[in-house]
Design an enzyme around this catalytic site. Structure first.
Site, short mmCIF file in Angstrom:
data_model
loop_
_atom_site.label_atom_id
_atom_site.label_comp_id
_atom_site.label_asym_id
_atom_site.label_seq_id
_atom_site.Cartn_x
_atom_site.Cartn_y
_atom_site.Cartn_z
N GLU A 36 8.62 -9.14 -26.47
CA GLU A 36 8.05 -9.25 -25.30
C GLU A 36 7.60 -11.40 -25.71
OE1 GLU A 36 7.36 -7.99 -21.68
OE2 GLU A 36 5.85 -6.26 -22.42
N GLU A 67 5.70 1.21 -11.39
CA GLU A 67 4.26 0.75 -12.67
C GLU A 67 4.09 -0.29 -12.17
OE1 GLU A 67 6.05 -1.18 -15.84
OE2 GLU A 67 8.27 -0.90 -15.41
N ASP A 69 6.20 -2.80 -8.95
CA ASP A 69 7.46 -1.95 -8.55
C ASP A 69 7.29 -0.85 -8.20
OD1 ASP A 69 8.18 -4.53 -10.25
OD2 ASP A 69 8.12 -3.68 -12.11
N ARG A 100 2.21 -8.34 -10.96
CA ARG A 100 3.05 -7.34 -10.00
C ARG A 100 3.38 -5.53 -9.81
NH1 ARG A 100 7.98 -8.76 -13.01
NH2 ARG A 100 8.25 -6.48 -12.91
N TYR A 117 17.18 -10.40 -17.26
CA TYR A 117 16.83 -11.84 -17.99
C TYR A 117 18.30 -12.37 -18.02
CZ TYR A 117 12.63 -10.32 -18.71
OH TYR A 117 10.98 -9.10 -18.50
N SER A 153 9.08 -5.15 -20.23
CA SER A 153 10.72 -5.45 -19.57
C SER A 153 12.00 -4.45 -19.70
CB SER A 153 10.82 -7.12 -20.53
OG SER A 153 9.57 -7.96 -20.10
N ASN A 160 2.23 -4.36 -13.41
CA ASN A 160 2.14 -5.20 -13.63
C ASN A 160 1.72 -6.35 -13.87
OD1 ASN A 160 5.59 -4.82 -14.86
ND2 ASN A 160 4.94 -4.58 -12.74
N GLY A 193 5.79 -11.71 -15.42
CA GLY A 193 7.21 -13.22 -15.99
C GLY A 193 6.67 -14.07 -15.05
#
Length: 318
Positions: free
Chosen positions: A26, A278, A265, A263, A224, A158, A280, A284
């Site tokens: 990443e 998951e 998800d 974060r 992205y 990612s 994070n 980002g």
């Protein structure tokens, strides 16, 4: 109970290093995140330096009199507890989760096991280890999970190495590809509902975001590169349902020992029930990333968000 925020003026007296880049899969995303964070801190007149950790001797942080670190490293080495442990050894405070929270959250398999053990809703799954993989594995997995599954390397982010499989041949191919990134693979039962993400800042869940894409799932390209991905904030859920979603995200965040910011998800199944995907711990951080979008909806500019993450940084990690 949330910790008191560090005084901003005191932070501006410290020398702060933004660590970015590194050598994980990443790296490119991290370069963008770190540059955006650095620019925001410069704009707010912090004493800040930008350091690419690829081939960098971390003891140089001490030699350069760095007093605090903003971690903008994604993936292995930066999000899995390694850099956190090194910084604690060096006695340098840093942003985000500690060693344990980082390590557990980075490992999708361990995270799922924690969700299951603590009674949090998550899709059924199997774990496939490279050294135990046989010609019968895919058939056995599909028999247990159904005829459509999602394949994920345990310790990549990612959406790297992820793939959908609808039959034995596709699952074999997806596993072979995923093994290029990890020795352990998570295979989840397919979730057909909408995807959401909830940013966490301190002890607060920010407004949820609903992601929609014409891609079959929210893959690397959709995240992205695609111009067709849409981000909805407000997320479109009834107020009470969004509150339930935020509460679930906070429980998930705490369950892995995550701290500071991050974060969570989630996806809905065919019946509309939320399933955790998951956690994070270093998501980002470009100005168009998901956490800044949620912060903006909550009245925080990108610079405000970066400063708040710094204010939440602490040396005594649990």
């Amino acid at each position: 109970m949330s910790k008191a925020l560090i005084n901003l003026e005191n932070l501006k007296q410290q020398k702060i290093a933004v660590l970015y880049g590194g050598d994980s899969a990443e790296r490119d995303v991290s370069l963008k995140s770190g540059a955006a964070v650095y620019d925001a801190l410069q704009k707010e007149r912090f004493n800040v330096v930008l350091i690419d950790t690829k081939n960098f001797d971390l003891h140089e942080l001490v030699n350069q009199n760095v007093e605090r670190v903003f971690i903008a490293l994604h993936g292995r080495g930066g999000e899995d507890g390694c850099i956190q442990g090194a910084l604690e050894y060096l006695g340098i405070p840093y942003t985000g989760s500690g060693v344990l929270g980082s390590s557990l959250s980075m490992d999708k398999v361990r995270t799922k096991q924690i969700f299951k053990a603590t009674g949090l809703p998550t899709a059924d799954f199997c774990v496939v280890n490279h050294d135990e993989y046989t010609a019968q594995t895919s058939e056995q997995v599909l028999s247990q999970l159904g005829n459509k599954v999602m394949v994920k390397p345990a310790k990549e982010g990612s959406s790297i190495g992820m793939a959908i499989a609808n039959n034995v041949a596709e699952l074999d191919a997806a596993l072979e590809n995923a093994f290029k990134y990890d020795e352990q693979i998570l295979v989840e039962a397919w979730l057909s509902g909408a995807e959401y993400t909830v940013a966490v800042l301190g002890s607060q869940a920010l407004p949820a975001i609903h992601m929609s894409t014409p891609h079959e799932f929210y893959d690397f390209d959709a995240k992205y590169q695609s111009t067709s991905t849409e981000y909805h904030c407000p997320c479109g859920l009834p107020v009470e349902q969004e509150k339930q979603l935020q509460l679930l995200a906070l429980k998930a965040f705490k369950s892995t020992g995550a701290q500071g910011w991050g974060r969570v998800d989630l996806m809905q199944d065919s019946e509309g029930h939320f399933n955790l995907l998951e956690v994070n711990t270093v998501p980002g951080m470009t100005e168009t990333s998901l956490v800044p979008k949620a912060a903006k909806a909550n009245g925080l500019s990108f610079s405000d968000l970066v400063a708040r993450i710094l204010q939440l940084s602490d040396h005594s990690k649990g």
